[in-house]
Design a protein around this motif. Structure first.
Motif, PDB file in Angstrom:
ATOM      1  N   HIS A  35       0.803  -1.215   0.000  1.00 47.87           N
ATOM      2  CA  HIS A  35       0.000   0.000   0.000  1.00 47.87           C
ATOM      3  C   HIS A  35       0.842   1.274   0.000  1.00 47.87           C
ATOM      4  O   HIS A  35       0.477   2.267  -0.615  1.00 47.87           O
ATOM      5  CB  HIS A  35      -0.918  -0.009   1.229  1.00 47.87           C
ATOM      6  CG  HIS A  35      -1.935   1.079   1.245  1.00 47.87           C
ATOM      7  ND1 HIS A  35      -2.914   1.205   0.280  1.00 47.87           N
ATOM      8  CD2 HIS A  35      -2.140   2.100   2.121  1.00 47.87           C
ATOM      9  CE1 HIS A  35      -3.670   2.257   0.560  1.00 47.87           C
ATOM     10  NE2 HIS A  35      -3.220   2.816   1.661  1.00 47.87           N
ATOM     11  N   GLY A  36       1.975   1.243   0.699  1.00 48.63           N
ATOM     12  CA  GLY A  36       2.747   2.466   0.864  1.00 48.63           C
ATOM     13  C   GLY A  36       3.809   2.713  -0.190  1.00 48.63           C
ATOM     14  O   GLY A  36       4.459   3.758  -0.152  1.00 48.63           O
ATOM     15  N   LEU A  37       4.029   1.761  -1.140  1.00 49.98           N
ATOM     16  CA  LEU A  37       5.127   1.901  -2.116  1.00 49.98           C
ATOM     17  C   LEU A  37       6.371   2.385  -1.364  1.00 49.98           C
ATOM     18  O   LEU A  37       6.930   3.445  -1.632  1.00 49.98           O
ATOM     19  CB  LEU A  37       4.760   2.887  -3.222  1.00 49.98           C
ATOM     20  CG  LEU A  37       3.484   2.598  -4.018  1.00 49.98           C
ATOM     21  CD1 LEU A  37       3.269   3.652  -5.088  1.00 49.98           C
ATOM     22  CD2 LEU A  37       3.518   1.218  -4.663  1.00 49.98           C
ATOM     23  N   SER A  38       6.805   1.583  -0.408  1.00 49.90           N
ATOM     24  CA  SER A  38       7.640   2.102   0.674  1.00 49.90           C
ATOM     25  C   SER A  38       9.128   2.227   0.379  1.00 49.90           C
ATOM     26  O   SER A  38       9.828   2.933   1.102  1.00 49.90           O
ATOM     27  CB  SER A  38       7.452   1.219   1.915  1.00 49.90           C
ATOM     28  OG  SER A  38       7.740  -0.130   1.615  1.00 49.90           O
ATOM     29  N   THR A  39       9.663   1.568  -0.630  1.00 48.52           N
ATOM     30  CA  THR A  39      11.111   1.641  -0.832  1.00 48.52           C
ATOM     31  C   THR A  39      11.505   2.986  -1.443  1.00 48.52           C
ATOM     32  O   THR A  39      10.704   3.619  -2.158  1.00 48.52           O
ATOM     33  CB  THR A  39      11.602   0.517  -1.750  1.00 48.52           C
ATOM     34  OG1 THR A  39      11.108   0.747  -3.085  1.00 48.52           O
ATOM     35  CG2 THR A  39      11.112  -0.850  -1.265  1.00 48.52           C
TER      36      THR A  39
END
Length: 757
Positions: A714-718
């Protein structure tokens, strides 16, 4: 002095030589915010402050540090890279980190002090370690679990005799004195989980744990849940080099939740005592807390429709239960972590919104209200600490300004309910962490011009020492961009029902009178998050302002910290009050002589993505373009606790669900004004929300743009994904807005050009 001069310097500077932010730099090392400590915790004896800090070469790799109060020195205790096994995390740990919004972090992501303040418990790659402050260098680390043994939610017992954790759906304890391990539950397998919080507890109820130690180390209360009745959702997670079919137990709105039990067991094992949660089994186990005597256990039982919250006390010896308090609401009851059992009085401190605002009260164990601790047309954010000996309660609130968070003290006897004392210094945003017995507290402070500064404070608010002053001066990561810093203006406008709507606006860097500029309008707009505040950050907004845009954000009704009349406007229909309020913001923008009303673009993520779609569909003429990232499009696809809180169950509010869904309004969504973005392994807002939207738009022949991210949650965290998505968003708005109409004179470099550098 620097703070006072900064606005003037920015106004007078030629700006030609000022270095502007780039998206590459925003998500690169070292962190633009400066050396900002995380997870600050005061040791129980008050002599040290523990914290986590990112490395200079990787802000997401966290090491364990301490600040020694007496010596005034900082020291890295544990180099996480030296301990890491670099092995794949378990699915349970990945899910936990996603729920806690720390999926991008690695190394040491959490830790706990021992009660004697001499040891720290932490894990690296799910292996459990104990650090001894008194140990000799090179011999002060003790591995408590073997390599490859999954460990989640590790805790030190209140008296320090045990370490507990969850592994493979069962609860375990290590007896530190005897060096023996105990498995306390044995049936955790398949759909049965022991000592864990279920999906909605982690995601929506702000309850990450599923077990609780008695204060005298005599017992552990634990949740046992069975998700056999929860629907299995079969979804495909698409990665760069493969696809995986995942069968996830996902409790969608109107569908069954997990079955929950509450057990109590001794730390060395034995028979489990089951606590009666009541005759209605379709409930939420919201909170569990031990009373100070260690013989009574309290639990908060929330009804499925979330309009009733009972606080129940169970005497474990007699099995007698008493419902000491019930909160009710015609809409929904908000959960909180503001319960404190008093030791010197047969009573407890409790937060309630019964008068329309969240305030603190003292109730007796007979359930009778004894006194109010706070009062007024403002909201307490959270109870921070109770000092019974000193007779004070410490709390965070927005009493002075809805856009600020300040720290206050009030007398426990209720004599200062109308005049709590502010003890935090500096207008802006304060995050406070108090130590045991409120003898000291750590303050993390920022404002739009000041990166986060961390200090240790006395109970009266006076500073003991800087832990991280983080001054914006030469050598600070943000220093090269200081002359391009655009300071926002704040204000409010009237919504359709007359309530004030607060906004933040940045004029473009190098703003010139007589020009009309394109607008980058952004928001979250949903429950649980205030977007407009007087804090440091908003780097992408700053970036867009530095590259030729007016940047505007407004908090609509439904967002928190404004009282129940403000939040309850969304009850039983989402996307109505929020859209009306955002359009009030658009009307305000169009009235400004420096705004080009034909070039307003909108952007939101998650609930904000949903809002983008609703705005485009309901008011297509108002916007030139919109970006929706990970949006909900069909609320029947979202989880029970969140969705039913605001919409009721689909069975009782079918029309509300229809009117709240994006798909109902698609005939109004314009052609070629939407960029849709979604991670292809999102287990929060399922990817099917976007696939349903794609199919519906294609059936209608409505062109749109799409970007999907293989393997992304959900957060597209990289950092790589963050750079990619924000560069794409900037380029999209450059194309749709900045290049759509020539300005009166050459503009500042476009966002897309800067992102490409």
């Amino acid at each position: 002095m620097y703070r006072l001069l900064l606005p003037a310097l920015l106004a007078l500077s030629p700006l030609v030589h000022a270095e502007r932010l780039s998206i590459e730099r925003i998500y690169a090392d070292p962190d633009l915010n400066g050396p900002s400590p995380r997870a600050l915790k005061i040791a129980p004896d008050g002599t040290r402050v523990g914290f986590l800090r990112g490395r200079e070469d990787d802000q997401n790799q966290l090491d364990l540090w301490q600040y020694d109060v007496a010596a005034g020195t900082m020291q890295r205790l544990v180099d996480s890279a030296a301990l890491g096994e670099h092995r794949e995390l378990s699915d349970a740990e990945k899910a936990r980190r996603e729920r806690e919004r720390i999926a991008q972090l690695k190394g040491i992501v959490s830790y706990r002090w021992s009660p004697d303040s001499r040891k720290l418990l932490f894990s690296v790659d799910e292996r459990l370690w104990l650090y001894d402050l008194d140990g000799k260098p090179g011999a002060n680390l003790r591995a408590l679990t073997p390599q490859g043994f999954e460990v989640n939610d590790a805790k030190v017992s209140p008296r320090g005799g045990f370490v507990s954790f969850v592994s493979r759906q069962n609860l375990y304890v290590i007896d530190l004195e005897r060096n023996l391990n105990y498995q306390l539950t044995h049936d955790g397998n398949g759909t049965v989980h022991n000592g864990e919080a279920e999906f909605v507890a982690q995601e929506e109820m702000d309850r990450p744990t599923g077990y609780w130690w008695a204060p005298d180390d005599s017992a552990i209360a634990f949740e046992r849940y069975d998700e056999a009745k929860v629907d299995e959702v079969e979804r495909t997670e698409v990665y760069a080099d493969h696809s995986a079919t995942v069968r996830q137990r996902y409790p969608a709105a109107g569908r069954p939740n997990v079955s929950v039990r509450l057990g109590v067991v001794a730390p060395r094992g034995g028979r489990t005592h089951w606590v009666d949660l009541g005759h209605d089994t379709d409930i939420y186990l919201a909170r569990v807390d031990w009373l100070p005597d260690g013989k009574r256990l309290s639990f908060q039982r929330e009804s499925r429709n979330q309009r009733v919250l009972d606080l129940v006390v169970a005497d474990l010896a007699t099995q007698r239960q008493t419902t000491v308090l019930s909160e009710t609401s015609p809409t929904w009851v908000n959960l909180h972590d503001d319960l404190r059992w008093l030791k010197n009085e047969d009573a407890f401190v409790w937060a309630s919104e019964r008068d329309g605002h969240k305030h603190l009260y003292v109730f007796g164990l007979d359930g009778r209200l004894r006194r109010a601790l706070t009062r007024g047309t403002w909201d307490v954010d959270k109870l921070l600490a109770i000092d019974e000996k000193g007779g004070a309660a410490y709390f965070a609130a927005n009493r002075d300004d809805p856009l600020q968070a300040q720290v206050y003290a009030a007398r426990l006897d209720g004599s200062e309910a109308d005049r709590a004392r502010r003890i935090s210094e500096g207008d802006g945003w304060h995050d406070a962490v108090f130590g045991d017995n409120a003898t000291a507290w750590v303050d993390t402070y920022s404002d739009p011009r000041t990166p986060p500064q961390v200090s240790l404070r006395k109970p009266d608010g006076s500073r003991i020492a800087w832990i991280e002053q983080n001054e914006l001066k030469a050598g600070h990561p943000y220093w090269p961009y200081r002359d391009s810093l655009v300071e926002p203006a704040f204000g409010h406008l009237a919504g359709e029902d007359g309530q004030d709507l607060y906004y933040r606006v940045y004029k473009p860097l190098g703003y010139e009178e007589g020009k009309r500029y394109p607008v980058f309008m952004t928001y979250y707009g949903g429950p649980g998050r205030q977007y407009v505040n007087r804090a440091w950050g908003a780097h992408f907004e700053q970036y867009m302002a530095q590259h030729g845009y007016v940047v505007f954000a407004l908090d609509n009704r439904g967002t928190p910290r404004r009282g129940r009349r403000f939040s309850d406007a969304i009850f039983r229909q989402l996307g109505k009050a929020e859209v009306a309020d955002q359009l009030a913001g658009v009307a305000w923008l169009k009235a400004q002589p420096w705004v080009d009303a034909q070039r307003i673009g909108i952007f939101g993520w998650s609930y904000g993505g949903y809002q983008t779609l609703m705005l485009l569909a309901k008011a297509p003429a108002a916007f030139a373009a919109g970006v929706a990232v990970a949006p909900v499009t069909d609320w029947s696809l979202y989880d029970t606790h969140y969705t039913e809180r605001y919409l009721d169950a689909p069975q009782t509010n079918a029309q509300g669900y229809v009117a709240s869904d994006v798909l109902h309004w698609l005939d109004g969504l314009p052609a070629d004004k939407l960029l849709l973005v979604h991670g292809m392994a999102d287990d929060n807002v399922l990817f099917s929300n976007s696939t349903k939207l794609m199919a519906a738009l294609q059936q209608r022949g409505v062109p749109f743009r799409l970007m999907t991210y293989p393997g992304a949650k959900h957060g597209l965290s990289t950092p790589a994904l963050k750079k990619h998505v924000y560069a794409m968003i900037a380029a999209y708005f450059d194309e749709k807005l900045a290049h759509a109409q020539a300005m009166a004179s050459p503009p500042a470099p476009t966002a897309a050009a800067a992102a490409a550098r």
